[in-house]
Enzyme design. Structure first.
Site, short mmCIF file in Angstrom:
data_model
loop_
_atom_site.label_atom_id
_atom_site.label_comp_id
_atom_site.label_asym_id
_atom_site.label_seq_id
_atom_site.Cartn_x
_atom_site.Cartn_y
_atom_site.Cartn_z
NE ARG A 167 -36.13 12.76 5.87
CZ ARG A 167 -36.19 11.32 6.23
NH1 ARG A 167 -37.54 10.85 6.38
NH2 ARG A 167 -35.38 10.62 5.75
CB SER A 200 -41.34 5.22 5.93
OG SER A 200 -41.53 5.68 4.74
CG HIS A 256 -41.46 9.08 0.25
ND1 HIS A 256 -42.04 8.08 1.29
CD2 HIS A 256 -40.10 8.87 0.52
CE1 HIS A 256 -41.09 7.67 1.91
NE2 HIS A 256 -39.82 8.06 1.32
P1 ADP Z 1 -34.04 5.34 2.16
O1 ADP Z 1 -34.13 4.04 2.97
O2 ADP Z 1 -33.29 5.10 0.89
O3 ADP Z 1 -33.69 6.47 2.91
P2 ADP Z 1 -36.80 6.38 2.17
O4 ADP Z 1 -38.02 5.84 1.53
O5 ADP Z 1 -36.84 6.43 3.66
O6 ADP Z 1 -35.63 5.36 1.75
O7 ADP Z 1 -36.44 7.74 1.49
C1 ADP Z 1 -36.42 7.82 0.16
C2 ADP Z 1 -35.91 9.32 -0.23
O8 ADP Z 1 -36.77 10.22 0.32
C3 ADP Z 1 -34.64 9.78 0.65
O9 ADP Z 1 -34.07 10.62 -0.37
C4 ADP Z 1 -35.21 10.44 1.70
O10 ADP Z 1 -34.21 11.36 2.09
C5 ADP Z 1 -36.38 11.14 1.05
N1 ADP Z 1 -37.60 11.46 2.02
C6 ADP Z 1 -38.11 10.74 2.81
N2 ADP Z 1 -39.25 11.22 3.59
C7 ADP Z 1 -39.21 12.46 3.33
C8 ADP Z 1 -39.90 13.77 3.45
N3 ADP Z 1 -40.68 13.70 4.56
N4 ADP Z 1 -39.63 14.74 2.86
C9 ADP Z 1 -38.71 15.06 1.88
N5 ADP Z 1 -37.81 13.66 1.53
C10 ADP Z 1 -38.02 12.56 2.10
#
Ligand code: ADP
Length: 164
Positions: free
Chosen positions: A91, A129, A13
């Protein structure tokens, strides 16, 4: 607008936020209030961790970063915040289908808000996460995947002593 659950924020993130700072003057990080999905951290805890880890960024960029929570439709929140762009991280191919559907639905509801995708850095493309929580719960260090404050909070949640 960078929306997500951030339960908790990971280095993946953070990489998206850091790169977003080279593209936007202002970023609102929108933390989804999804209590019905039984998140590990409360919205207040998630916001506090995000604020702590983005604070050093604010000193090295002109972009202003705000952290806020929302319930309901993302496009309504984005509109309230006067955001003209939603940023999402991609990802893997597995993210694509869901993200495409969401982006198209959001565009249908709010045509003046564009969704922009940033490809995950290869170093973080396997970081989520959900996995971070699982690995920490099962007793392994998650130090490569999350900022130190987040690892400490995870260990506290799972009743562990921080590693020295
Ligand atoms: P959601 O439940 O909306 O997917 P997340 O907190 O899991 O919420 O993810 C928020 C955003 O960050 C999403 O667009 C997700 O694809 C992106 N994201 C999560 N982990 C990564 C990562 N390791 N690298 C790049 N983007 C990520």
């Amino acid at each position: 607008m960078y929306p997500g659950s951030f339960d908790p924020i990971t280095n993946g993130h953070l990489d998206i936020i850091r790169r977003g700072c080279t593209l936007f003057d202002h970023i609102t990080i929108g933390v989804l209030n999804n209590e019905q999905k039984s998140p590990l951290f409360t919205v207040a805890e998630r916001i506090e961790m995000i604020q702590a880890v983005v604070a050093p960024l604010a000193e090295t960029t002109r972009t202003t970063i705000e952290v806020d929570s929302f319930e309901g439709l993302l496009v309504d929140f984005a509109k309230r915040k006067r955001a003209n762009c939603i940023v999402r991280g991609l990802r893997a191919v597995s993210d694509y289908e869901y993200e495409l559907q969401m982006a198209q639905m959001n565009r249908h509801m709010q045509p003046d808000i564009e969704t922009v995708f940033l490809m995950s850095a290869d170093t973080y493309s396997f970081v989520s996460s959900r996995l971070v929580k699982e690995i920490c719960f099962l007793g392994r260090s998650v130090q490569p995947f999350v900022p130190p404050i987040v690892e400490a909070r995870l260990q506290a949640k799972f009743g562990r002593q921080p590693r020295s």
